[in-house]
Design a protein around this motif. Structure first.
Motif, short mmCIF file in Angstrom:
data_model
loop_
_atom_site.label_atom_id
_atom_site.label_comp_id
_atom_site.label_asym_id
_atom_site.label_seq_id
_atom_site.Cartn_x
_atom_site.Cartn_y
_atom_site.Cartn_z
N GLY A 1 0.79 -1.22 0.00
CA GLY A 1 0.00 0.00 0.00
C GLY A 1 0.82 1.27 0.00
N LEU A 2 2.06 1.19 -0.46
CA LEU A 2 2.93 2.35 -0.55
C LEU A 2 3.08 2.70 -2.03
N THR A 3 2.76 3.94 -2.39
CA THR A 3 2.80 4.33 -3.80
C THR A 3 4.18 4.84 -4.19
N PRO A 4 4.91 4.13 -5.04
CA PRO A 4 6.21 4.62 -5.49
C PRO A 4 6.06 5.81 -6.43
N THR A 5 6.92 6.79 -6.25
CA THR A 5 6.94 7.95 -7.13
C THR A 5 8.38 8.11 -7.63
N PRO A 6 8.76 7.40 -8.71
CA PRO A 6 10.14 7.43 -9.17
C PRO A 6 10.63 8.84 -9.47
N LEU A 7 11.78 9.17 -8.93
CA LEU A 7 12.45 10.43 -9.25
C LEU A 7 13.36 10.23 -10.45
N TYR A 8 13.95 9.05 -10.52
CA TYR A 8 14.87 8.68 -11.61
C TYR A 8 14.40 7.35 -12.17
N PHE A 9 14.19 7.31 -13.49
CA PHE A 9 13.66 6.11 -14.14
C PHE A 9 14.77 5.49 -15.00
N PRO A 10 14.89 4.15 -15.02
CA PRO A 10 16.01 3.53 -15.73
C PRO A 10 15.88 3.60 -17.25
N VAL A 11 17.00 3.84 -17.88
CA VAL A 11 17.09 3.75 -19.33
C VAL A 11 17.85 2.46 -19.62
N GLY A 12 17.15 1.52 -20.25
CA GLY A 12 17.70 0.18 -20.44
C GLY A 12 17.05 -0.79 -19.48
N PHE B 1 21.79 -1.81 -18.01
CA PHE B 1 21.62 -0.52 -17.34
C PHE B 1 22.51 0.53 -18.02
N ARG B 2 21.86 1.49 -18.67
CA ARG B 2 22.62 2.52 -19.39
C ARG B 2 22.70 3.84 -18.61
N GLY B 3 21.59 4.18 -17.97
CA GLY B 3 21.57 5.44 -17.24
C GLY B 3 20.20 5.71 -16.67
N LEU B 4 19.96 6.95 -16.25
CA LEU B 4 18.72 7.31 -15.59
C LEU B 4 18.10 8.54 -16.25
N LEU B 5 16.79 8.50 -16.41
CA LEU B 5 16.01 9.67 -16.79
C LEU B 5 15.64 10.41 -15.52
N GLU C 1 16.31 15.44 -18.03
CA GLU C 1 17.66 15.17 -18.51
C GLU C 1 17.99 13.68 -18.41
N TYR C 2 19.03 13.31 -19.14
CA TYR C 2 19.52 11.93 -19.14
C TYR C 2 20.88 11.89 -18.44
N ILE C 3 21.00 10.99 -17.48
CA ILE C 3 22.26 10.79 -16.76
C ILE C 3 22.84 9.46 -17.25
N ARG C 4 23.91 9.52 -18.01
CA ARG C 4 24.51 8.31 -18.56
C ARG C 4 25.73 7.93 -17.73
N PHE C 5 25.80 6.66 -17.33
CA PHE C 5 26.89 6.17 -16.49
C PHE C 5 27.93 5.43 -17.32
N THR C 6 29.18 5.48 -16.82
CA THR C 6 30.26 4.69 -17.40
C THR C 6 30.82 3.77 -16.33
N ARG C 7 30.95 2.50 -16.65
CA ARG C 7 31.45 1.53 -15.68
C ARG C 7 32.92 1.76 -15.36
N THR C 8 33.30 1.42 -14.12
CA THR C 8 34.71 1.40 -13.72
C THR C 8 35.08 -0.04 -13.38
N ALA C 9 36.35 -0.33 -13.33
CA ALA C 9 36.81 -1.69 -13.09
C ALA C 9 36.32 -2.21 -11.75
N GLY C 10 35.46 -3.24 -11.78
CA GLY C 10 34.96 -3.85 -10.55
C GLY C 10 34.08 -2.96 -9.73
N GLY C 11 33.68 -1.79 -10.25
CA GLY C 11 32.87 -0.88 -9.48
C GLY C 11 33.59 -0.29 -8.29
N ALA C 12 34.93 -0.26 -8.35
CA ALA C 12 35.71 0.17 -7.19
C ALA C 12 35.79 1.68 -7.06
#
Length: 535
Positions: free
Chosen positions: A171-182, A187-191, A197-208
């Motif tokens: 009974g909790l209504t989600p209100t997405p602030l950022y929606f996934p692209v992909g 996973f490419r980024g967030l709307l 605007e579009y926030i596009r991410f670039t992976r780093t080695a092992g997410g470190a």
């Protein structure tokens, strides 16, 4: 410090906990938040639990060996958004919670010390039992919840499926602030639904390392991502048509939940979570005492102890009490009053705790979590204050579901055994039950989950050098009773009555059918349920 200055400091603070089912990525998210706040230079989690480093918030040997969180730790860090905005609150208090279901009681205590919660959900598994249980505690306590759909870098459900599941099941209504692209697994980024605007991410080695971000407008996003951007945009517009845009009043009232999609492992969406906490989560506010009178944040110092932990530093064998400051300014060295005993308490050794690492705290304000070293007299739920007097309500205990008798293996260790038992009891590691028949030499331990017994025996051995034997008992539930009812209950088969260390009388039953039979045959007996969940 003036009340205006205290109010200003309190307004800068955000104190929250992460709630999740085991393996949803809570410890990894904790690490990612610390990385983005520049508290650490490299994330401690790498692919695969078998090969991962221990995260900074997991310090107990059992945690390292199993890749789980058992104890609670408190992390504090400053945060300013990437654009350098200085109007964002910049003191973040993250009170880490046990990630294992057996330690729900410890998590319940932590939730008495926070003003908001982040509900972390596995994109593939959706809402899981432990998450549901902890969400109900948040709802019961009026704690607003921010939802993070984690592991979007792996295959999982669709965004709309997850949104519908949350709406329908709790009974909790989600209100997405950022929606996934992909889709999940790509996973490419967030709307950013509020700016377009579009926030596009670039992976780093092992997410470190912190994942680089590129911000682009809608036209560039469409040219870059094609159908994936169009799909995200259309589904976002559908949510708007359904009224699922953020409303701050509804969020604070517990009716809606701002939502973010991300990957803690890759550090995608972590900055967005931090900025959401800073912008939307509520600051500290006044708290009602036992009489219902609210102690405002600008009134003289008061605090609640919500966690006591020993054994964090094997070389010093010290005991640390975590207190959440409710009101006023805390200054290291000040003498406060312990409400439960009326005795003075000196605060000379006050520390901020980041996993195993500590630093001295000289000043702290409402919302902050401070560790008091060698606080032997303090227990979870205790109140500390400076006049005028205040005492906050105690922290309820969970209903135990597992029961075992504990005994020392050799008689010459009995004195150490008693001392260890008293300490573990005061920390709230387990509930300790005694009666005349079993005596002090064989107390009964009551816990939410059986792994709590493993913690007891491990700490008995490593910290107190006492070898013990634990024997499971054939009881499965407990009810609070009174002295008059205890006499009759003592005559019943499959029932045993104990006194808990806080003085409460508990009747243990072999199973629910035995309880139901006795309730039917003896309706005049006092048999009250204990707090188990908030429903």
């Amino acid at each position: 410090m003036s009340s205006e200055a205290v109010a200003r400091e309190a307004s800068r603070r955000r104190t929250f906990a992460i709630i999740s089912h085991p393996d949803a990525g809570k410890s990894t998210m904790t690490e990612a938040l610390a990385l983005h706040a520049r508290m650490i230079s490299e994330a401690g989690a790498i692919h695969g639990k078998a090969g991962r480093k221990s995260t900074v918030s997991d310090w107990m040997e059992m945690e390292k060996a199993r890749g789980i969180s058992v104890s609670s730790t408190a992390l504090q860090f400053n945060f300013v958004g990437e654009d350098g905005r200085d109007d964002l609150p910049n003191v973040i208090n993250l009170v880490d919670t046990p990630g294992h279901a057996d330690f729900s009681e410890d998590t319940y205590r932590v939730l008495t010390a926070v003003d908001a919660a982040v509900m972390l959900i596995d994109a593939a598994k959706g809402l899981e039992p432990q998450t549901l249980k902890l969400f109900q505690v948040c709802r019961h306590r009026g704690i607003p919840v921010i939802t993070v759909i984690n592991k979007w870098d792996r295959p999982g459900q669709t965004p709309l499926e997850l949104i519908d599941e949350i709406s329908e099941r709790i009974g909790l209504t989600p209100t997405p602030l950022y929606f996934p692209v992909g889709i999940a697994g790509d996973f490419r980024g967030l709307l950013d639904r509020r700016t377009g605007e579009y926030i596009r991410f670039t992976r780093t080695a092992g997410g470190a390392k912190v994942a680089p971000e590129e911000i682009m407008g809608a036209d560039d996003a469409a040219a870059r991502e094609g159908d994936e951007w169009t799909t995200a945009l259309e589904e976002s517009e559908l949510l708007t048509e359904m009224g699922q845009d953020h409303d701050q009043e509804m969020f604070l009232a517990g009716q809606t939940s701002p939502m973010i999609f991300g990957s803690a492992m890759l550090n995608f969406g972590v900055r967005q979570l931090l900025e959401t906490l800073a912008e939307l989560a509520p600051p500290p506010s006044g708290r009602a005492d036992l009489d219902g009178t609210v102690r405002e944040v600008t009134e003289p110092f008061s605090a609640v102890v919500f966690k006591v932990q020993a054994g964090m530093d094997a070389s010093h064998r010290d005991r640390l009490a975590y207190m959440r400051i409710v009101s006023g300014e805390f200054e290291r060295g000040m003498v406060v009053t312990h409400a439960q005993t009326g005795k003075p308490f000196a605060t000379k050794y006050a520390q901020a705790v980041f996993g195993r690492d500590r630093s001295t705290v000289d000043l702290a304000y409402p919302g902050d979590v401070v560790g008091l070293v060698n606080a032997m007299a303090l227990a979870p739920g205790d109140t500390l204050y400076v006049e005028p007097r205040v005492q906050y309500p105690p922290i309820p205990s969970f209903a135990p579901e597992h029961f075992s008798a504990l005994r020392v293996n050799t008689a010459d260790k009995y004195k150490q055994f008693r001392k260890a038992m008293d300490q573990l009891d005061s920390e709230g590691v387990v509930q300790v039950l005694r009666n005349d028949l079993r005596g002090d030499a064989s107390p009964v331990l009551a816990a939410v989950g059986p792994m709590q017994f493993e913690v007891v025996t491990a700490r008995m051995k490593t910290e107190f050098k006492v070898a013990t034997t634990i024997e499971p008992l054939g009881y499965s539930l407990a009810r609070r009773t009174d002295a008059d009812s205890a006499v009759e209950l003592g005559r019943q088969r499959g029932v045993e009555v104990f006194t808990r260390s806080d003085g409460a009388l508990l009747a243990l039953f072999s199973d629910k059918w035995r309880l139901q039979y006795i309730e039917k045959e003896h309706p005049d007996l006092t048999l009250e349920p204990l707090v188990a969940t908030a429903d």
